[in-house]
Design a protein around this motif. Sequence first.
Motif, PDB file in Angstrom:
ATOM      1  N   HIS A   1       0.840  -1.190   0.000  1.00 15.98           N
ATOM      2  CA  HIS A   1       0.000   0.000   0.000  1.00 15.98           C
ATOM      3  C   HIS A   1       0.876   1.241   0.000  1.00 15.98           C
ATOM      4  N   VAL A   2       0.269   2.352  -0.396  1.00 15.58           N
ATOM      5  CA  VAL A   2       0.883   3.648  -0.159  1.00 15.58           C
ATOM      6  C   VAL A   2      -0.008   4.369   0.842  1.00 15.58           C
ATOM      7  N   ARG A   3       0.627   5.066   1.756  1.00 21.53           N
ATOM      8  CA  ARG A   3      -0.084   5.936   2.688  1.00 21.53           C
ATOM      9  C   ARG A   3      -0.032   7.308   2.044  1.00 21.53           C
ATOM     10  N   ALA A   4      -1.196   7.891   1.799  1.00 20.17           N
ATOM     11  CA  ALA A   4      -1.228   9.139   1.028  1.00 20.17           C
ATOM     12  C   ALA A   4      -2.362  10.041   1.486  1.00 20.17           C
ATOM     13  N   TYR A   5      -2.153  11.331   1.269  1.00 23.09           N
ATOM     14  CA  TYR A   5      -3.236  12.289   1.439  1.00 23.09           C
ATOM     15  C   TYR A   5      -4.113  12.181   0.205  1.00 23.09           C
ATOM     16  N   ASP A   6      -5.433  12.096   0.411  1.00 20.64           N
ATOM     17  CA  ASP A   6      -6.406  11.935  -0.662  1.00 20.64           C
ATOM     18  C   ASP A   6      -7.270  13.192  -0.723  1.00 20.64           C
ATOM     19  N   SER A   7      -7.218  13.913  -1.851  1.00 23.42           N
ATOM     20  CA  SER A   7      -7.989  15.147  -1.960  1.00 23.42           C
ATOM     21  C   SER A   7      -9.494  14.886  -1.953  1.00 23.42           C
ATOM     22  N   LYS A   8      -9.919  13.734  -2.444  1.00 27.95           N
ATOM     23  CA  LYS A   8     -11.358  13.418  -2.477  1.00 27.95           C
ATOM     24  C   LYS A   8     -11.934  13.303  -1.065  1.00 27.95           C
ATOM     25  N   ARG A   9     -11.207  12.650  -0.176  1.00 30.28           N
ATOM     26  CA  ARG A   9     -11.669  12.450   1.205  1.00 30.28           C
ATOM     27  C   ARG A   9     -11.126  13.502   2.171  1.00 30.28           C
ATOM     28  N   ASP A  10     -10.218  14.342   1.677  1.00 27.95           N
ATOM     29  CA  ASP A  10      -9.567  15.344   2.515  1.00 27.95           C
ATOM     30  C   ASP A  10      -8.995  14.685   3.774  1.00 27.95           C
ATOM     31  N   ALA A  11      -8.288  13.575   3.549  1.00 24.10           N
ATOM     32  CA  ALA A  11      -7.744  12.802   4.672  1.00 24.10           C
ATOM     33  C   ALA A  11      -6.610  11.915   4.177  1.00 24.10           C
ATOM     34  N   PHE A  12      -5.797  11.471   5.123  1.00 21.70           N
ATOM     35  CA  PHE A  12      -4.764  10.478   4.826  1.00 21.70           C
ATOM     36  C   PHE A  12      -5.403   9.097   4.881  1.00 21.70           C
ATOM     37  N   ARG A  13      -5.058   8.263   3.890  1.00 13.49           N
ATOM     38  CA  ARG A  13      -5.625   6.926   3.810  1.00 13.49           C
ATOM     39  C   ARG A  13      -4.592   5.980   3.214  1.00 13.49           C
ATOM     40  N   ASN A  14      -4.906   4.682   3.298  1.00 14.76           N
ATOM     41  CA  ASN A  14      -4.058   3.647   2.702  1.00 14.76           C
ATOM     42  C   ASN A  14      -4.666   3.250   1.356  1.00 14.76           C
ATOM     43  N   PHE A  15      -3.809   3.101   0.353  1.00 16.19           N
ATOM     44  CA  PHE A  15      -4.265   2.730  -0.982  1.00 16.19           C
ATOM     45  C   PHE A  15      -3.487   1.508  -1.461  1.00 16.19           C
ATOM     46  N   ALA A  16      -4.213   0.446  -1.784  1.00 16.87           N
ATOM     47  CA  ALA A  16      -3.596  -0.787  -2.281  1.00 16.87           C
ATOM     48  C   ALA A  16      -2.992  -0.511  -3.656  1.00 16.87           C
ATOM     49  N   ILE A  17      -1.718  -0.792  -3.796  1.00 11.34           N
ATOM     50  CA  ILE A  17      -1.017  -0.477  -5.040  1.00 11.34           C
ATOM     51  C   ILE A  17      -1.627  -1.183  -6.241  1.00 11.34           C
ATOM     52  N   GLN A  18      -2.069  -2.427  -6.069  1.00 13.47           N
ATOM     53  CA  GLN A  18      -2.616  -3.170  -7.206  1.00 13.47           C
ATOM     54  C   GLN A  18      -3.937  -2.582  -7.706  1.00 13.47           C
ATOM     55  N   ARG A  19      -4.544  -1.683  -6.949  1.00 12.07           N
ATOM     56  CA  ARG A  19      -5.801  -1.050  -7.365  1.00 12.07           C
ATOM     57  C   ARG A  19      -5.593   0.315  -8.018  1.00 12.07           C
ATOM     58  N   ILE A  20      -4.351   0.747  -8.092  1.00 14.87           N
ATOM     59  CA  ILE A  20      -4.037   2.044  -8.697  1.00 14.87           C
ATOM     60  C   ILE A  20      -3.744   1.835 -10.172  1.00 14.87           C
ATOM     61  N   GLY A  21      -4.442   2.583 -11.023  1.00 15.55           N
ATOM     62  CA  GLY A  21      -4.221   2.485 -12.460  1.00 15.55           C
ATOM     63  C   GLY A  21      -4.081   3.860 -13.089  1.00 15.55           C
ATOM     64  N   LYS A  22      -3.557   3.907 -14.281  1.00 15.93           N
ATOM     65  CA  LYS A  22      -3.402   5.120 -15.090  1.00 15.93           C
ATOM     66  C   LYS A  22      -2.989   6.327 -14.251  1.00 15.93           C
ATOM     67  N   ILE A  23      -1.712   6.395 -13.973  1.00 17.32           N
ATOM     68  CA  ILE A  23      -1.147   7.460 -13.144  1.00 17.32           C
ATOM     69  C   ILE A  23      -0.625   8.602 -14.000  1.00 17.32           C
ATOM     70  N   GLU A  24      -0.906   9.821 -13.550  1.00 14.41           N
ATOM     71  CA  GLU A  24      -0.333  11.025 -14.162  1.00 14.41           C
ATOM     72  C   GLU A  24       0.232  11.892 -13.057  1.00 14.41           C
TER      73      GLU A  24
END
Length: 160
Positions: free
Chosen positions: A37-60
């Motif tokens: 996972h990456v621990r990241a600030y998420d602008s959509k939730r306005d919070a820090f959250r964990n994101f499973a790397i295998q679920r991340i696609g099309k990065i810019e």
Amino acid sequence: MQRGKGFTALYSSMSSDKPQTRTLWPHALLHTGIHWHVRAYDSKRDAFRNFAIQRIGKIEANDLSCPLGRDVDEEWHQQVIVEVIPNPQLNQHQQNVVANDYGMTRTSAGWVWTQQIRKCLVGYFLVHHRLDLQLSAWPNNPLSLKDPTAIEPFLFGAES
């Protein structure tokens, strides 16, 4: 990403019926015992959250600075003590074997394995060791929680 810069990506979450665009600013890479996972600030939730790397696609990549510094990620910096004991349904010999397997310490109340875990990772620890399940649902689990009510706020799906 470097120097507080982030990226925009399509993220496939279990809480959504289709991938959604997320703008993330990662500050840590972690392994939960199951996935990276990456621990990241998420602008959509306005919070820090964990994101499973295998679920991340099309990065810019983007040049936007993170709205919050990682020093304010309280769930990353706060620690939780989790106390694990041998399953009380095991006989004494079996409990001793489990205690040895997990390097437990004998106390006046019996064997205990004490783990200090980042608050945002407690749920993963519980799932990894099947401690999120009731003993009746998983009677062959060699481990149990010393105080199951203490971890209720950290179960996935619990209100936070």
